[in-house]
Design a protein around this motif. Sequence first.
Motif, PDB file in Angstrom:
ATOM      1  N   ALA A 227       0.665  -1.149   0.021  1.00  0.00           N
ATOM      2  CA  ALA A 227       0.000  -0.053  -0.155  1.00  0.00           C
ATOM      3  C   ALA A 227       0.839   1.333  -0.136  1.00  0.00           C
ATOM      4  O   ALA A 227       2.118   1.225   0.774  1.00  0.00           O
ATOM      5  CB  ALA A 227      -0.828  -0.074   1.198  1.00  0.00           C
TER       6      ALA A 227
ATOM      7  N   TYR B  54       1.143  -5.256   3.892  1.00  0.00           N
ATOM      8  CA  TYR B  54      -0.018  -5.401   4.480  1.00  0.00           C
ATOM      9  C   TYR B  54      -0.612  -6.834   4.277  1.00  0.00           C
ATOM     10  O   TYR B  54      -0.315  -7.377   3.395  1.00  0.00           O
ATOM     11  CB  TYR B  54      -1.152  -4.252   4.198  1.00  0.00           C
ATOM     12  CG  TYR B  54      -1.885  -4.473   2.897  1.00  0.00           C
ATOM     13  CD1 TYR B  54      -2.822  -5.237   2.526  1.00  0.00           C
ATOM     14  CD2 TYR B  54      -1.237  -3.677   1.719  1.00  0.00           C
ATOM     15  CE1 TYR B  54      -3.497  -5.358   1.438  1.00  0.00           C
ATOM     16  CE2 TYR B  54      -1.794  -3.890   0.705  1.00  0.00           C
ATOM     17  CZ  TYR B  54      -2.791  -4.560   0.577  1.00  0.00           C
ATOM     18  OH  TYR B  54      -3.608  -4.799  -1.133  1.00  0.00           O
TER      19      TYR B  54
ATOM     20  N   ASP C 212      -3.976  -7.142   5.329  1.00  0.00           N
ATOM     21  CA  ASP C 212      -5.349  -7.090   4.762  1.00  0.00           C
ATOM     22  C   ASP C 212      -5.640  -5.656   4.736  1.00  0.00           C
ATOM     23  O   ASP C 212      -4.753  -4.472   5.434  1.00  0.00           O
ATOM     24  CB  ASP C 212      -6.246  -7.802   5.682  1.00  0.00           C
ATOM     25  CG  ASP C 212      -6.386  -7.682   7.306  1.00  0.00           C
ATOM     26  OD1 ASP C 212      -6.123  -6.254   7.614  1.00  0.00           O
ATOM     27  OD2 ASP C 212      -6.040  -8.518   7.767  1.00  0.00           O
ATOM     28  N   LYS C 213      -6.783  -5.163   4.369  1.00  0.00           N
ATOM     29  CA  LYS C 213      -6.783  -3.546   4.286  1.00  0.00           C
ATOM     30  C   LYS C 213      -7.446  -2.930   5.679  1.00  0.00           C
ATOM     31  O   LYS C 213      -7.113  -1.868   5.727  1.00  0.00           O
ATOM     32  CB  LYS C 213      -8.180  -3.522   3.320  1.00  0.00           C
ATOM     33  CG  LYS C 213      -7.878  -3.651   1.842  1.00  0.00           C
ATOM     34  CD  LYS C 213      -9.213  -3.273   0.856  1.00  0.00           C
ATOM     35  CE  LYS C 213      -8.706  -3.582  -0.411  1.00  0.00           C
ATOM     36  NZ  LYS C 213      -9.628  -3.263  -1.559  1.00  0.00           N
ATOM     37  N   TYR C 214      -7.734  -3.835   6.547  1.00  0.00           N
ATOM     38  CA  TYR C 214      -8.053  -3.508   7.842  1.00  0.00           C
ATOM     39  C   TYR C 214      -6.647  -2.944   8.363  1.00  0.00           C
ATOM     40  O   TYR C 214      -6.784  -1.929   9.389  1.00  0.00           O
ATOM     41  CB  TYR C 214      -8.400  -4.652   8.848  1.00  0.00           C
ATOM     42  CG  TYR C 214      -8.558  -4.145  10.135  1.00  0.00           C
ATOM     43  CD1 TYR C 214      -9.579  -3.356  10.665  1.00  0.00           C
ATOM     44  CD2 TYR C 214      -7.683  -4.633  11.150  1.00  0.00           C
ATOM     45  CE1 TYR C 214      -9.968  -2.963  11.981  1.00  0.00           C
ATOM     46  CE2 TYR C 214      -7.911  -4.289  12.671  1.00  0.00           C
ATOM     47  CZ  TYR C 214      -8.860  -3.304  12.784  1.00  0.00           C
ATOM     48  OH  TYR C 214      -8.764  -2.984  14.203  1.00  0.00           O
TER      49      TYR C 214
ATOM     50  N   ILE D  97      -4.573  -1.266   6.785  1.00  0.00           N
ATOM     51  CA  ILE D  97      -4.124  -0.147   6.299  1.00  0.00           C
ATOM     52  C   ILE D  97      -4.833   1.146   6.977  1.00  0.00           C
ATOM     53  O   ILE D  97      -4.565   2.032   7.339  1.00  0.00           O
ATOM     54  CB  ILE D  97      -4.519   0.007   4.605  1.00  0.00           C
ATOM     55  CG1 ILE D  97      -3.624  -1.025   4.039  1.00  0.00           C
ATOM     56  CG2 ILE D  97      -4.150   1.165   3.965  1.00  0.00           C
ATOM     57  CD1 ILE D  97      -3.962  -1.531   2.495  1.00  0.00           C
ATOM     58  N   GLU D  98      -6.396   0.648   7.139  1.00  0.00           N
ATOM     59  CA  GLU D  98      -7.333   1.391   7.654  1.00  0.00           C
ATOM     60  C   GLU D  98      -6.661   1.778   9.161  1.00  0.00           C
ATOM     61  O   GLU D  98      -6.846   3.025   9.719  1.00  0.00           O
ATOM     62  CB  GLU D  98      -8.636   1.047   7.745  1.00  0.00           C
ATOM     63  CG  GLU D  98      -9.112   0.877   6.530  1.00  0.00           C
ATOM     64  CD  GLU D  98     -10.545  -0.130   6.377  1.00  0.00           C
ATOM     65  OE1 GLU D  98     -10.828  -0.268   7.542  1.00  0.00           O
ATOM     66  OE2 GLU D  98     -11.218   0.025   5.383  1.00  0.00           O
TER      67      GLU D  98
ATOM     68  N   LEU E 124      -2.852   0.911  -4.083  1.00  0.00           N
ATOM     69  CA  LEU E 124      -2.680  -0.695  -3.674  1.00  0.00           C
ATOM     70  C   LEU E 124      -1.844  -1.240  -4.958  1.00  0.00           C
ATOM     71  O   LEU E 124      -2.449  -1.452  -6.295  1.00  0.00           O
ATOM     72  CB  LEU E 124      -3.905  -1.492  -3.436  1.00  0.00           C
ATOM     73  CG  LEU E 124      -4.623  -0.942  -2.276  1.00  0.00           C
ATOM     74  CD1 LEU E 124      -5.938  -1.769  -1.807  1.00  0.00           C
ATOM     75  CD2 LEU E 124      -3.559  -0.740  -1.025  1.00  0.00           C
TER      76      LEU E 124
ATOM     77  N   GLU F 181      -3.402  -4.639  -6.805  1.00  0.00           N
ATOM     78  CA  GLU F 181      -4.911  -4.353  -7.147  1.00  0.00           C
ATOM     79  C   GLU F 181      -4.785  -3.264  -8.252  1.00  0.00           C
ATOM     80  O   GLU F 181      -5.787  -3.317  -9.108  1.00  0.00           O
ATOM     81  CB  GLU F 181      -5.402  -4.051  -5.979  1.00  0.00           C
ATOM     82  CG  GLU F 181      -7.113  -4.180  -6.065  1.00  0.00           C
ATOM     83  CD  GLU F 181      -7.857  -4.017  -4.605  1.00  0.00           C
ATOM     84  OE1 GLU F 181      -8.674  -3.250  -4.666  1.00  0.00           O
ATOM     85  OE2 GLU F 181      -7.155  -4.281  -3.646  1.00  0.00           O
TER      86      GLU F 181
ATOM     87  N   ILE G 240      -9.438   4.782   0.117  1.00  0.00           N
ATOM     88  CA  ILE G 240      -8.773   3.613  -0.363  1.00  0.00           C
ATOM     89  C   ILE G 240      -9.380   3.360  -1.816  1.00  0.00           C
ATOM     90  O   ILE G 240     -10.488   3.098  -1.867  1.00  0.00           O
ATOM     91  CB  ILE G 240      -8.534   2.276   0.462  1.00  0.00           C
ATOM     92  CG1 ILE G 240      -8.081   2.767   1.948  1.00  0.00           C
ATOM     93  CG2 ILE G 240      -8.026   1.339  -0.151  1.00  0.00           C
ATOM     94  CD1 ILE G 240      -7.965   1.489   2.726  1.00  0.00           C
TER      95      ILE G 240
END
Length: 516
Positions: free
Chosen positions: A386, A446, A448-450, A452-453, A484, A487, A516
């Motif tokens: 990310a 990362y 998972d995206k959690y 990143i958040e 990302l 992605e 995001i």
Amino acid sequence: MNALLFILIISLPLMLINLYFTNSSLDINTVFFFLIIFLNKIFNALVADLFLQYISLRKIVPLPTKHEKKLTLSNLLTYTLIASVIIPVIVFVIIAVINTEKEVNLKVTEDLHLASDYVNDKIENWTIEENSNLKLNNPIHVSKLLDILNVYVSTSDSTISFYLVDFNNKIISNLPNNDYSSLGLNWIKDGSIDEFSPGFYTWWSPIDTSYLIKNYSKDCNYVYVTSIDNSKILISIPSSQYTSTIISGYLESLKILIPLALILFLVISLLKNIILKSISKVIILSSGLPEKLKSKETIVFENSNILEIDSLIYNFQSMVDNLSNMILEAEITNKKLEESRKLLFKQANYDYLTELPNRQYFIEHAKNTINEFSNNNLYNGKNGIAILFLDLDKFKVVNDTLGHSAGDKLLQIIAKKMKEILNSYDSNSACVARLGGDEFVIQLIYNDKYEIEELSTKIIETIKQPINLDSSTITVGVSIGVGLYPEYGNDIESIFIKSDTSMYKAKASGGNEVYI
């Protein structure tokens, strides 16, 4: 030294064994002759060994190439030491033999003349008739002559022999009787004879072929020939008669030679020890010299009493001192160069204000991370990379109201806060850089995206806290856009564009947001 060891260990014992078994008794001449041969062998061995050391056989005879053995200074000095003793001894023996031979020849000539004069004087007193009967080899007058000779033999100090011989070399009679009388004078021919003075001869018995030393004859006689009409008298004295004269001559010379040889030996031994001691210290100190100089080991060469070696030591010491100074100067120069390299690297890759990596460094780092992520298993279990694009909210207000100096201090405070936040992450997984102005960027590998958040929220909550700046309390915010990999793209440029676009969307939402 191998040839010398062969002479001492093998050749000498064999010579002594042969000398013992081939001589029922040893006289002084045998011993001295043996000594000459032995010393000559040692000298020849030294010369041969030096020849082989200095002049390789490969220069004379084509042989397969091999590593040539080097001559050591210790061996060379040992050769010199041995030669300094052996050569004077050989020269002495040769001179002593020559002088003694001259002395003995004079003595022999005198003794044989006395015997001849005694016989001639007696015969001159005979009557004409007696002389005539002697010419006819009359047994009575021959017997009378033998009586005269017998008187001389019995009263003389010399071991003397007389041979009455006709002109056909047939022995008429002899005193004392011996086995040679049955052979005529053929026994003389079997040996070797040498005239050392008119009418005076040295006769050696036939060569003993069983003797180890070639051409050595054990029996030697001195012979004088005097004529009496149709007969002649051979007067013979064995060389053993003059052994005492020979020994005394040798011993007198030895009284001078032995102390001189001993002094010479001691002096050269002392010089050898002094030279080797000085050179050995130089060799020891100069061994591994580069390593010693690099480790800054103190090297001090001791002075020598020998001028040439002392000059060599002085040159070595000067060289070591100069090399030490050169190494020190090189280290200082290398240190300065390393500092300059680090400074140039820092100036080229880091932001001077916040000391964070700059845009150039970050982009290169991000490219390498993407390549590693896609080409190996280093990041197994991770979903992607990310790129968080951060832009401070209300930063322009701080610059306009408090000035650029306050703005710079604010950027330093923000940079420090972000580094503190990322300290809880692996340095290979997360890093922060300043792109310029009030823009920052973070790279995060990362799961998972959690994740990143969670990081984005922590950054927003930290930055929006009130900050004391130049006696003022200010509040700023931050807008975060996220791109990302893989992605949103397979290269850093695509992801940067996406994160930048996302950041503007977050800012458009009122700030202190992540998109995001």
